[in-house]
Design a protein around this motif. Structure first.
Motif, PDB file in Angstrom:
ATOM      1  N   SER A  12       0.835  -1.189   0.000  1.00 41.97           N
ATOM      2  CA  SER A  12       0.000   0.000   0.000  1.00 41.97           C
ATOM      3  C   SER A  12       0.872   1.241   0.000  1.00 41.97           C
ATOM      4  CB  SER A  12      -0.919   0.002   1.228  1.00 41.97           C
ATOM      5  OG  SER A  12      -0.154  -0.136   2.410  1.00 41.97           O
ATOM      6  N   TYR A  13       0.273   2.338  -0.440  1.00 40.85           N
ATOM      7  CA  TYR A  13       0.917   3.646  -0.370  1.00 40.85           C
ATOM      8  C   TYR A  13      -0.167   4.701  -0.550  1.00 40.85           C
ATOM      9  CZ  TYR A  13       0.726   3.398  -5.486  1.00 40.85           C
ATOM     10  OH  TYR A  13       0.300   3.265  -6.789  1.00 40.85           O
ATOM     11  N   ALA A  14       0.175   5.974  -0.359  1.00 44.26           N
ATOM     12  CA  ALA A  14      -0.800   7.054  -0.506  1.00 44.26           C
ATOM     13  C   ALA A  14      -0.108   8.329  -0.948  1.00 44.26           C
ATOM     14  CB  ALA A  14      -1.545   7.287   0.809  1.00 44.26           C
ATOM     15  N   VAL A  15      -0.871   9.167  -1.651  1.00 41.75           N
ATOM     16  CA  VAL A  15      -0.397  10.459  -2.147  1.00 41.75           C
ATOM     17  C   VAL A  15      -1.450  11.504  -1.813  1.00 41.75           C
ATOM     18  CG1 VAL A  15       0.283  11.797  -4.177  1.00 41.75           C
ATOM     19  CG2 VAL A  15       0.809   9.340  -4.072  1.00 41.75           C
ATOM     20  N   VAL A  16      -1.024  12.679  -1.362  1.00 40.91           N
ATOM     21  CA  VAL A  16      -1.922  13.805  -1.138  1.00 40.91           C
ATOM     22  C   VAL A  16      -1.351  15.040  -1.828  1.00 40.91           C
ATOM     23  CG1 VAL A  16      -2.876  15.416   0.542  1.00 40.91           C
ATOM     24  CG2 VAL A  16      -2.873  12.996   1.043  1.00 40.91           C
ATOM     25  N   LEU A  17      -2.178  15.695  -2.644  1.00 40.70           N
ATOM     26  CA  LEU A  17      -1.822  16.959  -3.262  1.00 40.70           C
ATOM     27  C   LEU A  17      -2.775  18.030  -2.748  1.00 40.70           C
ATOM     28  CD1 LEU A  17      -1.321  15.817  -6.972  1.00 40.70           C
ATOM     29  CD2 LEU A  17       0.424  16.100  -5.202  1.00 40.70           C
ATOM     30  N   SER A  18      -2.244  19.095  -2.189  1.00 38.38           N
ATOM     31  CA  SER A  18      -3.100  20.203  -1.767  1.00 38.38           C
ATOM     32  C   SER A  18      -3.126  21.242  -2.879  1.00 38.38           C
ATOM     33  CB  SER A  18      -2.607  20.820  -0.459  1.00 38.38           C
ATOM     34  OG  SER A  18      -1.394  21.512  -0.654  1.00 38.38           O
ATOM     35  N   VAL A  19      -4.322  21.715  -3.193  1.00 39.18           N
ATOM     36  CA  VAL A  19      -4.533  22.695  -4.245  1.00 39.18           C
ATOM     37  C   VAL A  19      -5.064  23.968  -3.593  1.00 39.18           C
ATOM     38  CG1 VAL A  19      -5.765  23.216  -6.381  1.00 39.18           C
ATOM     39  CG2 VAL A  19      -5.035  20.859  -5.897  1.00 39.18           C
ATOM     40  N   ARG A  20      -4.460  25.106  -3.910  1.00 39.39           N
ATOM     41  CA  ARG A  20      -4.898  26.396  -3.358  1.00 39.39           C
ATOM     42  C   ARG A  20      -5.070  27.395  -4.491  1.00 39.39           C
ATOM     43  NH1 ARG A  20      -6.746  25.284   1.309  1.00 39.39           N
ATOM     44  NH2 ARG A  20      -6.664  27.486   1.863  1.00 39.39           N
ATOM     45  N   ARG A  56      -3.390  -3.334  -2.198  1.00 39.06           N
ATOM     46  CA  ARG A  56      -3.668  -4.517  -3.000  1.00 39.06           C
ATOM     47  C   ARG A  56      -4.905  -5.265  -2.527  1.00 39.06           C
ATOM     48  NH1 ARG A  56       2.099  -7.399  -4.631  1.00 39.06           N
ATOM     49  NH2 ARG A  56       2.882  -5.663  -5.872  1.00 39.06           N
ATOM     50  N   THR A  57      -5.221  -5.133  -1.240  1.00 42.24           N
ATOM     51  CA  THR A  57      -6.467  -5.690  -0.737  1.00 42.24           C
ATOM     52  C   THR A  57      -7.571  -4.690  -1.016  1.00 42.24           C
ATOM     53  OG1 THR A  57      -5.360  -6.898   1.017  1.00 42.24           O
ATOM     54  CG2 THR A  57      -7.696  -6.472   1.299  1.00 42.24           C
ATOM     55  N   THR A  58      -8.666  -5.141  -1.614  1.00 44.97           N
ATOM     56  CA  THR A  58      -9.744  -4.235  -1.984  1.00 44.97           C
ATOM     57  C   THR A  58     -10.969  -4.468  -1.120  1.00 44.97           C
ATOM     58  OG1 THR A  58     -10.520  -5.801  -3.656  1.00 44.97           O
ATOM     59  CG2 THR A  58      -8.995  -4.095  -4.379  1.00 44.97           C
ATOM     60  N   LEU A  59     -11.791  -3.435  -1.024  1.00 44.56           N
ATOM     61  CA  LEU A  59     -13.038  -3.555  -0.297  1.00 44.56           C
ATOM     62  C   LEU A  59     -14.070  -4.290  -1.141  1.00 44.56           C
ATOM     63  CD1 LEU A  59     -13.343   0.020   1.187  1.00 44.56           C
ATOM     64  CD2 LEU A  59     -13.107  -2.074   2.489  1.00 44.56           C
ATOM     65  N   VAL A  60     -14.776  -5.235  -0.553  1.00 42.64           N
ATOM     66  CA  VAL A  60     -15.867  -5.892  -1.246  1.00 42.64           C
ATOM     67  C   VAL A  60     -17.046  -4.931  -1.364  1.00 42.64           C
ATOM     68  CG1 VAL A  60     -17.508  -7.798  -1.160  1.00 42.64           C
ATOM     69  CG2 VAL A  60     -15.140  -8.174  -0.483  1.00 42.64           C
ATOM     70  N   PRO A 115      -9.754   0.470  -9.604  1.00 42.15           N
ATOM     71  CA  PRO A 115      -9.509  -0.778  -8.866  1.00 42.15           C
ATOM     72  C   PRO A 115      -8.392  -0.627  -7.841  1.00 42.15           C
ATOM     73  CG  PRO A 115      -9.660  -1.184 -11.236  1.00 42.15           C
ATOM     74  CD  PRO A 115      -9.575   0.298 -11.064  1.00 42.15           C
ATOM     75  N   GLN A 116      -8.615  -1.187  -6.675  1.00 44.24           N
ATOM     76  CA  GLN A 116      -7.618  -1.250  -5.604  1.00 44.24           C
ATOM     77  C   GLN A 116      -7.149   0.126  -5.123  1.00 44.24           C
ATOM     78  OE1 GLN A 116      -4.775  -3.963  -7.560  1.00 44.24           O
ATOM     79  NE2 GLN A 116      -5.404  -5.482  -6.043  1.00 44.24           N
ATOM     80  N   ALA A 117      -7.927   1.152  -5.375  1.00 43.00           N
ATOM     81  CA  ALA A 117      -7.513   2.490  -4.951  1.00 43.00           C
ATOM     82  C   ALA A 117      -8.736   3.362  -4.705  1.00 43.00           C
ATOM     83  CB  ALA A 117      -6.616   3.140  -5.995  1.00 43.00           C
ATOM     84  N   GLN A 118      -8.543   4.384  -3.899  1.00 37.67           N
ATOM     85  CA  GLN A 118      -9.518   5.436  -3.677  1.00 37.67           C
ATOM     86  C   GLN A 118      -8.907   6.748  -4.137  1.00 37.67           C
ATOM     87  OE1 GLN A 118     -10.224   4.591   0.659  1.00 37.67           O
ATOM     88  NE2 GLN A 118     -12.343   4.885   0.037  1.00 37.67           N
ATOM     89  N   LEU A 119      -9.681   7.514  -4.886  1.00 37.78           N
ATOM     90  CA  LEU A 119      -9.272   8.839  -5.317  1.00 37.78           C
ATOM     91  C   LEU A 119     -10.381   9.800  -4.930  1.00 37.78           C
ATOM     92  CD1 LEU A 119      -7.362  10.767  -6.850  1.00 37.78           C
ATOM     93  CD2 LEU A 119      -8.696  10.254  -8.909  1.00 37.78           C
ATOM     94  N   HIS A 148      -1.132   1.199 -14.231  1.00 36.26           N
ATOM     95  CA  HIS A 148      -0.558   0.130 -13.407  1.00 36.26           C
ATOM     96  C   HIS A 148      -0.042   0.751 -12.106  1.00 36.26           C
ATOM     97  CE1 HIS A 148      -0.933  -2.553 -16.811  1.00 36.26           C
ATOM     98  NE2 HIS A 148      -0.266  -1.685 -17.551  1.00 36.26           N
ATOM     99  N   LEU A 149      -0.875   0.745 -11.095  1.00 30.86           N
ATOM    100  CA  LEU A 149      -0.510   1.378  -9.836  1.00 30.86           C
ATOM    101  C   LEU A 149       0.583   0.643  -9.080  1.00 30.86           C
ATOM    102  CD1 LEU A 149      -4.081   2.390  -8.632  1.00 30.86           C
ATOM    103  CD2 LEU A 149      -2.247   3.926  -9.371  1.00 30.86           C
ATOM    104  N   ASP A 150       0.859  -0.587  -9.460  1.00 32.70           N
ATOM    105  CA  ASP A 150       1.896  -1.378  -8.787  1.00 32.70           C
ATOM    106  C   ASP A 150       3.190  -1.441  -9.593  1.00 32.70           C
ATOM    107  OD1 ASP A 150       0.784  -2.852 -10.823  1.00 32.70           O
ATOM    108  OD2 ASP A 150       0.743  -4.744  -9.722  1.00 32.70           O
ATOM    109  N   ARG A 151       3.319  -0.606 -10.632  1.00 31.63           N
ATOM    110  CA  ARG A 151       4.516  -0.617 -11.471  1.00 31.63           C
ATOM    111  C   ARG A 151       5.060   0.795 -11.605  1.00 31.63           C
ATOM    112  NH1 ARG A 151       2.355  -4.171 -16.627  1.00 31.63           N
ATOM    113  NH2 ARG A 151       1.223  -5.792 -15.429  1.00 31.63           N
ATOM    114  N   PRO A 152       5.896   1.221 -10.689  1.00 29.43           N
ATOM    115  CA  PRO A 152       6.413   2.599 -10.727  1.00 29.43           C
ATOM    116  C   PRO A 152       7.116   2.959 -12.036  1.00 29.43           C
ATOM    117  CG  PRO A 152       6.860   1.599  -8.602  1.00 29.43           C
ATOM    118  CD  PRO A 152       6.329   0.513  -9.480  1.00 29.43           C
ATOM    119  N   ALA A 153       7.709   1.988 -12.701  1.00 29.40           N
ATOM    120  CA  ALA A 153       8.419   2.289 -13.937  1.00 29.40           C
ATOM    121  C   ALA A 153       7.494   2.811 -15.029  1.00 29.40           C
ATOM    122  CB  ALA A 153       9.150   1.038 -14.435  1.00 29.40           C
ATOM    123  N   THR A 154       6.184   2.560 -14.901  1.00 25.21           N
ATOM    124  CA  THR A 154       5.223   3.009 -15.915  1.00 25.21           C
ATOM    125  C   THR A 154       4.609   4.364 -15.581  1.00 25.21           C
ATOM    126  OG1 THR A 154       3.291   1.962 -14.857  1.00 25.21           O
ATOM    127  CG2 THR A 154       4.631   0.600 -16.310  1.00 25.21           C
TER     128      THR A 154
END
Length: 351
Positions: A253-261, A276-280, A313-317, A344-350
């Protein structure tokens, strides 16, 4: 102790002898509680301190439920964390080449680490300063980076100003202070490159991790601060002010936050949380954004609302905003319409 804290304690007691799985905690924690932390996220200085809960972990059985949360999670095994380095940005100069750009562009992180050394836990960029928490042999070191111009104009940071008797601290001197519960805190200030000023701190019995962190610091490249998230369409007069990421449990898992002003000091925080674990079970759609299902929660916390896209999939935005100094729902919709998330959220190279 918050309601979420109480549920975490209860769950940890019930599963004290079982395995600990960090990404399960993220999946459930992002849905409820965290009122105090979410208020912070709405401000321009939004941080990711809540995601530090990933390190606590909660064990669940197959198709188990966390007490009091009511959300089913899918079974899975905890994954070992790995060292994560954000993708470098071709053509962007590093801190050593352009000290004046440190912390000035929220899209770029200038703190790099040597391969095979300490690993990132989180980082923050904005306001002419960059901060990273890194793991050095199991101890957390906080590293700060900035330029001479900022140190001379801003005096409210942990790093001492250049003018006056504290200027000579940047010769590598280590300072010892006493923190909470009488735990020693060690601080070191130095110049890793001409025009670049750094500070590092670590709690504990000795100062050793400070020197390891300094040896691992690399300033020859710039990296994508927001990883897989880009904001391409903002309301008039608005810009991304800060960027924060938590990657301590990557790849689980990981998370990103961007603040916009904007130029009237109104804003919104946009957050991407991946696991990687998703909510049913997901919230029912009550809005559409560009033809995509979305959910608007007007009582996300006592002072704010949240607008979330539901089809990643597998993420919240989502965009989180308060009612006093925030964008309108229409403006938050504009921000989410322009949000681009890597396939591909699990492939940083992309990314």
């Amino acid at each position: 102790m918050t309601d979420l804290d109480e549920r975490i304690v209860l769950t940890l007691r019930e599963h004290a002898e079982g395995p600990v799985d960090g990404d399960r905690l993220l999946v459930c924690a992002v849905r409820r509680g965290r009122t105090r932390v979410r208020r912070r996220r709405v401000t321009a200085g939004a941080t990711l301190s809540v995601v530090a809960l990933l390190g606590a972990g909660v064990a669940v059985g197959p198709m188990g439920r966390l007490p009091g949360l009511g959300h089913t999670v899918t079974p899975g095994l905890a994954e070992p964390t790995v060292a994560f380095l954000p993708p470098s940005v071709d053509g962007a100069p590093g801190a050593a080449a352009r000290p004046d750009r440190i912390g000035r562009d929220p899209a770029l992180l200038h703190i790099g680490l040597a391969p095979g050394g300490p690993r990132f836990l989180e980082w923050n960029v904005g306001g002419g300063k960059e901060t990273a928490k890194i793991d050095v042999g199991g101890r957390t070191v906080t590293v700060e980076l900035t330029s001479a111009d900022v140190l001379r104009s801003v005096g409210a940071w942990n790093m001492p100003p250049l003018d006056g008797p504290t200027a000579n601290l940047y010769d590598g001197t280590v300072v010892r202070a006493v923190g909470p519960d009488d735990v020693p805190i060690w601080r070191r200030y130095w110049q890793p490159a001409p025009g670049v000023y750094a500070g590092a701190s670590v709690p504990g019995t000795d100062e050793g991790p400070l020197h390891e962190a300094a040896a691992a610091l690399r300033l020859d490249r710039a990296y994508r601060c927001a990883g897989p998230l880009r904001l391409t369409d903002l309301p008039a007069g608005a810009e991304v002010a800060t960027c924060s990421s938590v990657v301590g449990t990557y790849p689980a898992s990981y998370a990103v936050v961007l603040s916009v002003r904007d130029d009237r000091d109104r804003g919104v925080s946009v957050e991407l949380q991946y696991a990687r674990t998703t909510l049913v079970e997901k919230a029912p759609a009550n809005r559409t954004i560009g033809g995509r299902p979305a959910y608007y929660d007007p009582s996300y916390n006592p002072s704010g609302s949240r607008l979330e896209l539901l089809d990643i999939p597998q993420a919240q935005l989502f965009a989180a905003f308060n009612h006093e100094r925030s964008f309108s729902e229409a403006e938050a919709t504009t921000v989410l319409l322009g949000a681009q998330v890597a396939e591909h959220l699990d492939r940083p190279a992309t990314w």
